[in-house]
Structures are given as C-alpha cells and as structure tokens.
Design a protein around this motif. Structure first.
Motif, short mmCIF file in Angstrom:
data_model
loop_
_atom_site.label_atom_id
_atom_site.label_comp_id
_atom_site.label_asym_id
_atom_site.label_seq_id
_atom_site.Cartn_x
_atom_site.Cartn_y
_atom_site.Cartn_z
N LEU A 120 -10.60 -4.07 4.20
CA LEU A 120 -10.81 -4.09 2.76
C LEU A 120 -10.35 -2.46 2.22
O LEU A 120 -10.48 -1.44 2.85
CB LEU A 120 -12.12 -4.51 2.36
N HIS A 121 -10.19 -2.67 0.64
CA HIS A 121 -9.88 -1.35 0.27
C HIS A 121 -11.12 -0.47 0.27
O HIS A 121 -12.36 -0.95 -0.09
CB HIS A 121 -9.21 -1.53 -1.02
N PRO A 181 -9.95 -8.81 -9.17
CA PRO A 181 -10.97 -9.52 -10.24
C PRO A 181 -10.63 -10.94 -10.40
O PRO A 181 -9.56 -11.17 -10.71
CB PRO A 181 -11.08 -8.59 -11.31
N ASP A 182 -11.79 -11.95 -10.49
CA ASP A 182 -11.39 -12.99 -11.00
C ASP A 182 -10.57 -13.97 -10.23
O ASP A 182 -10.06 -14.97 -10.58
CB ASP A 182 -11.21 -13.29 -12.59
N GLU A 183 -10.21 -13.35 -8.82
CA GLU A 183 -9.41 -14.25 -8.01
C GLU A 183 -10.13 -14.57 -6.62
O GLU A 183 -10.85 -13.48 -6.09
CB GLU A 183 -8.16 -13.36 -7.79
N ASP A 184 -10.17 -15.77 -6.16
CA ASP A 184 -10.90 -16.13 -4.98
C ASP A 184 -10.21 -15.61 -3.72
O ASP A 184 -10.91 -15.24 -2.86
CB ASP A 184 -10.91 -17.55 -4.91
N GLU A 185 -9.00 -15.58 -3.74
CA GLU A 185 -8.15 -15.15 -2.59
C GLU A 185 -7.65 -13.78 -2.77
O GLU A 185 -6.86 -13.51 -3.69
CB GLU A 185 -7.07 -16.10 -2.15
N PRO A 186 -7.76 -12.86 -1.75
CA PRO A 186 -6.94 -11.53 -2.04
C PRO A 186 -5.83 -11.48 -1.63
O PRO A 186 -5.31 -12.45 -1.02
CB PRO A 186 -7.71 -10.73 -0.83
N PHE A 187 -4.89 -10.50 -1.94
CA PHE A 187 -3.39 -10.48 -1.46
C PHE A 187 -3.46 -9.61 -0.31
O PHE A 187 -4.23 -8.77 -0.13
CB PHE A 187 -2.60 -10.12 -2.71
N ILE A 188 -2.62 -9.76 0.73
CA ILE A 188 -2.65 -9.26 1.84
C ILE A 188 -1.23 -8.56 2.29
O ILE A 188 -0.17 -9.11 2.43
CB ILE A 188 -2.84 -10.26 3.04
N PRO A 189 -1.28 -7.16 1.65
CA PRO A 189 0.00 -6.53 1.80
C PRO A 189 0.55 -6.29 3.19
O PRO A 189 1.68 -5.89 3.60
CB PRO A 189 -0.10 -5.18 1.22
N LEU A 240 0.90 -1.27 0.08
CA LEU A 240 -0.05 -0.13 -0.14
C LEU A 240 0.98 1.21 0.05
O LEU A 240 2.10 1.18 0.52
CB LEU A 240 -0.90 0.11 1.20
N ILE A 241 0.20 2.49 -0.37
CA ILE A 241 1.18 3.75 -0.36
C ILE A 241 0.17 4.75 0.52
O ILE A 241 -1.19 4.36 0.58
CB ILE A 241 1.05 4.19 -1.87
N ALA A 242 0.92 5.39 1.24
CA ALA A 242 0.17 6.16 2.12
C ALA A 242 -0.91 7.12 1.26
O ALA A 242 -0.69 7.74 0.47
CB ALA A 242 1.26 7.45 2.67
N GLY A 243 -2.23 7.10 2.03
CA GLY A 243 -3.21 8.00 1.42
C GLY A 243 -4.34 6.97 0.74
O GLY A 243 -5.34 7.36 0.46
N SER A 262 5.41 0.18 13.83
CA SER A 262 6.77 0.15 14.22
C SER A 262 6.91 -1.29 14.33
O SER A 262 8.19 -1.57 14.66
CB SER A 262 7.23 0.99 15.48
N ARG A 263 5.94 -2.01 14.39
CA ARG A 263 6.30 -3.80 14.75
C ARG A 263 5.81 -4.38 13.38
O ARG A 263 4.84 -3.67 12.82
CB ARG A 263 5.42 -3.95 15.74
N ASP A 264 6.01 -5.56 13.01
CA ASP A 264 5.80 -6.13 12.18
C ASP A 264 4.24 -6.46 12.09
O ASP A 264 3.69 -6.97 13.07
CB ASP A 264 6.47 -7.35 11.86
N GLY A 265 3.51 -6.32 10.95
CA GLY A 265 2.20 -6.60 10.98
C GLY A 265 1.34 -5.58 11.41
O GLY A 265 -0.08 -5.45 11.50
N PHE A 266 1.67 -4.32 11.63
CA PHE A 266 1.14 -3.33 12.28
C PHE A 266 0.88 -2.03 11.31
O PHE A 266 1.83 -2.05 10.34
CB PHE A 266 1.65 -2.62 13.71
N ALA A 267 -0.18 -1.45 11.55
CA ALA A 267 -0.22 -0.36 10.49
C ALA A 267 -0.69 0.95 11.24
O ALA A 267 -1.25 0.94 12.15
CB ALA A 267 -1.35 -0.68 9.54
#
Length: 510
Positions: free
Chosen positions: A418-419, A400-408, A330-333, A372-377
């Motif tokens: 979700l976005h 689109p057309d993908e069952d599983e989302p990607f998890i950044p 993801l990018i800020a914003g 500041s820690r892994d997995g935190f936002a």
C-alpha cells in the motif's frame, strides 16, 4: 553484579539481577563470565516492561555486552557456522527491519524475527569461504575467485563481521552464494525480543520453540496487536515473570516529547486539556510544533500518523497530487508499506524467500522503479542491512470513495504494498523517525467516539504510540490541510551502498 550496573536506576539494577539469575540457572554466569553446557529440558520466559524513557534499551544493551564478554556467540541470521556442542548463543530480535535498525544504530546487533525463523542455504563452494572467515576452516581455493578477492573478503569481515558483506566484497552476488531459505530446524539458546508489544500468541509460540530462554522487552502503554482483545503477550505472564521499569530517567524527563507521552497517564486528562499542553510545550521548546498543515516533503520518508483509514487515503491522494505523480503509475521515491505476501500455500519456499529479504507485513519500502521483468519492482527496504531488492510486487493505490484500488504494478503473485505517505498508528508501532507528524483531528475523532482499549481511552493509547515514534521532533497537525512540497520527490537521499557491497537479489520465479 557487573560494575556497569552501578549506573542503573534501582529498578534497572533489580531487573538486571533478575535476568542474570535466570541466565545463571541456564548455565550462563554473567558475574563470573563463565559458560556451562545448555540445560536440557529447561525453559523460561521473562518480560521487562516499561514506558518510553524507562531504560529498556539501555538494559538490553548492557545485558548483550555482558553476554558477549562471557563468550556467548551472537547469531545475526546471515550465516551460522558449524554447530559446537558447548556453544552458547544469543539472538536479539525485533518484529520489523525498522525496529531492528533502531537497535543497530545504538550498537546492538539486532535482526528480525523472520531472519531467525528462516536460515539461508549457502552454496557449498562458497560456504567454505564462510567457514574460513568464521574461523572454522582453512583458507579455501575457490574456482573463479582470485587470492586478492579472498583478501578483500577477509579485510571486510575483520572490520564488519558480516558473511554476506564479505562475500559481496569478494565480488559475489547474493544469488551466487544464497540458494534459498529454510525453516530453522535446530533450537538456539537465549533470545532477547524488543518491541514485544507487537507480538501475537502464534509468534510467541514460534519463538518459544527455538529459544529455551526468552526475555521480552516491551511497552505496556502501546496498542495491542489486532485480534488480541487489547492484551499483549506479556500480560499473561505471572507477576513474578514480569520486571517493571517505572522510573523515567532524567534525559527522558528533559524531553518535551516524552513528557507529553507520560502526561497521558493522568486519568483526568481530556483531549482538549492535552492539546493545550501540547501548545504550551511548543511555546517553550522547538522540538514540539503546533502545525497548521501537513508537510508534504516530510511525508516522503516520515509518514503522517493517523487513526482512520479514510483519513489515510485522503492524505495519500493529496500527497501524490502535490508531487504531480501520474494517476496510473508510480514515480521513484514514493514510499510504500508492505501489506503481506500474496502467495498460495504451495509456494511456501517463495514466501520464505521474500520474507527473509525483509518484505514482511508492515515493512517500510521506497519505490525505486520498475524491475527488469513485467510485474517486478525495484525497492529499497528501509532499515534492512541489504536494502536493495527486486521482487514480484502487487502495488495498490487506494482512492477516496472507491472500493477498489488501482494497481500500477502487479505480478500475479508476490509481495503486496500500500502507499506509505500516511499510515495508521497501529502500523507505525516498532518504528521511529527523526520527525513525526501526528494528525490531531483523527485523535479528536477517537476521543469523541468514546472507545476504550484494556480500560484506557483509545485516543490516549493512539496519542502515546504516535508521539513516542518521534526521536527528536514532533509536529502536532491541527488542520486538515497540506502544505505544497518544496523539493522534488526522488531517491538521492537514500543510503547508497557501494556496488561491491550491494547484495543483489535475483528476481524469483512466481
């Protein structure tokens, strides 16, 4: 009746009087401005229902002012002082931070339902400062805080009656004085609930346990919560418990957006005829626009409203591509929508903490960057009074057309997102934006499907909710196209809280 009620329409005045009668029966006399002890064992639920522009918010605000003038204490959810036997209280609630912020912008001190169901636990040392500020104790001496710091807290509180804000002004972080959250144990008194069409039966029962006197404000033309067969909680109240505002006020009649919303009540109005009406409104008033493409710049803060999930995912993918966002980060914003808390039941305390900080299902959030820690936002919770948080996050980007989302960004457990560049109209309920984009091809698809909800064509309910999310400008998007952004995605536009007022959130262990 209060003199203020003279400016009401007839149905508003009648509703005001009915609510005032109910409160009088519970020991609060608005006409005389007097309070009696709470009535043990008595309870009541009233509903004030009306479509957009019928004056529900004006009525709620007037009742709040009258209760305040009568000496009723307003509960904010930030801090509650020592209980007094004779105290009468009022809490003004909304299902989401965004809905509560809409009321706060109009001078009504609203908070979320979660901030009333769960109360903060203060460190005893700093609770003495809170008691002093609230007028319930002497000026304290606190180790590590100078007299100047206490003076800053006093000056802040005298300007803005916020205990967390005052403690932050003294140089304290939220993690210094709030040690956790607990389920409310003692009942309150009077509760006003805005956007009550979003409530489900379980939430209503939770509120009835806390508030002997409950007044629900809602719009019967909106979409019912999922799983309630098209019914809203106030639909089950008897006719004598529902106060109906039917008149649309002049300022609403002069609004082309609300005019379009109310035109949907015509049972003979078909989709094509309605779209021609939108076109005529756009020709005579720039507050309505027939847009040939979705505006990618607007999507960053005002999501496109859609019906179908597949449309939502396609538009989000196009938005990210237009802003040249990396595929796997993801990018800020970038905007997000909280999709709930993914924690086992044994982590109830952590769930309460996240929800109390505004990370409840449907909350709108802006991604600020990795924690500041892994997995935190780091996140900005839109509409929250203390918006900057850092939390264990599971962010899912669907394709689109993908069952599983990607998890950044993924913690093992925490708040799921979700976005949010496009959202379903169901999830948009309770929110408002300056400008709203409605994706008309989806509404046409709903009309073609021929589905109904509570006897009303589904496309009309969807269109009504989508249109009434717009405060000042409506873009009716007629083509499945995206205009390229003109500005770079970022966070410079977000409200910046001065560091001394920021309520820093420690990253919880999950």
């Amino acid at each position: 009746m209060q003199p203020l009620a003279l400016t009401f329409s007839d149905d508003q005045a009648e509703a005001y009087d009915r609510v005032a009668d109910q409160l009088r029966g519970m020991g609060i006399d608005l006409a005389k401005g007097t309070l009696a002890a709470p009535m043990e064992g008595k309870s009541s639920v009233l509903a004030v229902v009306g479509k957009a522009g019928s004056g529900k918010t004006m009525l709620l605000a007037s009742l709040f002012k009258a209760l305040q003038e009568a000496g009723v204490d307003v509960i904010s959810g930030d801090y509650e002082g020592r209980k007094r036997k004779d105290r009468r209280t009022l809490a003004i609630l909304a299902p989401t931070n965004k809905a509560a912020s809409v009321l706060r912008l109009r001078g009504v001190p609203a908070t979320t339902i979660h901030r009333i169901l769960y109360t903060p636990v203060y460190d005893p040392q700093y609770e003495r400062i809170a008691e002093w500020l609230a007028g319930n104790g002497p000026r304290p001496e606190v180790e590590g805080l100078t007299e100047l710091a206490l003076d800053r807290a006093r000056a802040f509180y005298d300007t803005v009656a916020s205990i967390p804000g005052a403690l932050a002004a003294a140089g304290l972080r939220g993690s210094d004085f709030i040690k956790g959250w607990k389920r409310r144990e003692e009942p309150l008194d009077v509760g006003f609930v805005d956007e009550s069409s979003m409530l489900d039966e379980r939430q209503l029962e939770d509120l009835r346990e806390i508030f002997p006197t409950l007044v629900l404000f809602g719009d019967p033309a909106q979409l019912a919560p999922v799983g309630q067969s098209g019914e809203m909680v106030f639909d089950r109240l008897g006719d004598t418990r529902k106060l109906i505002l039917s008149r649309i006020h002049r300022q609403a009649e002069d609004n082309p957006i609300l005019d379009l919303a109310h035109a949907l009540a015509d049972p003979d109005m078909g989709f094509e005829e309605f779209e021609r009406r939108v076109e005529r409104a756009a020709a005579r008033d720039d507050r309505v626009q027939m847009a040939q493409r979705v505006d990618a710049d607007l999507m960053a803060r005002s999501p496109v409203l859609v019906w179908r999930n597949a449309t939502r995912i396609r538009l989000i993918t196009a938005f990210r591509a237009a802003h040249k966002a990396p595929e796997f980060e993801l990018i800020a914003g970038e905007p997000l929508i909280c999709d709930g808390i993914e924690l086992p039941l044994k982590h109830r305390k952590k769930r309460i903490d996240l929800e109390a900080r505004g990370l409840i299902k449907g909350a709108q959030v802006i991604y600020l960057g990795p924690g500041s820690r892994d997995g935190f936002a780091k996140l900005h919770v839109v509409g929250a009074e203390d918006p900057q948080v850092s939390a264990a996050s599971i962010i899912k980007i669907e394709k689109p057309d993908e069952d599983e989302p990607f998890i950044p960004s993924a913690a093992k457990m925490g708040a799921a997102f979700l976005h949010g560049a496009a959202v379903t109209i169901h999830k948009a309920q309770g929110s408002q934006w300056e400008t709203v984009q409605v994706f008309a091809p989806d509404l046409f698809a709903a009309a073609q499907a021929g589905r109904t909800e509570a006897g009303v064509p589904l496309w009309k309910r969807l269109a009504y909710v989508a249109i009434t999310r717009a405060q000042n400008r409506l873009l009716w998007v007629v083509r499945n196209r995206l205009a390229l952004p003109q500005t770079e995605l970022g966070i410079a536009d977000l409200p910046r809280t001065a560091p001394r007022l920021a309520l820093r959130v420690e990253e919880p262990e999950v």
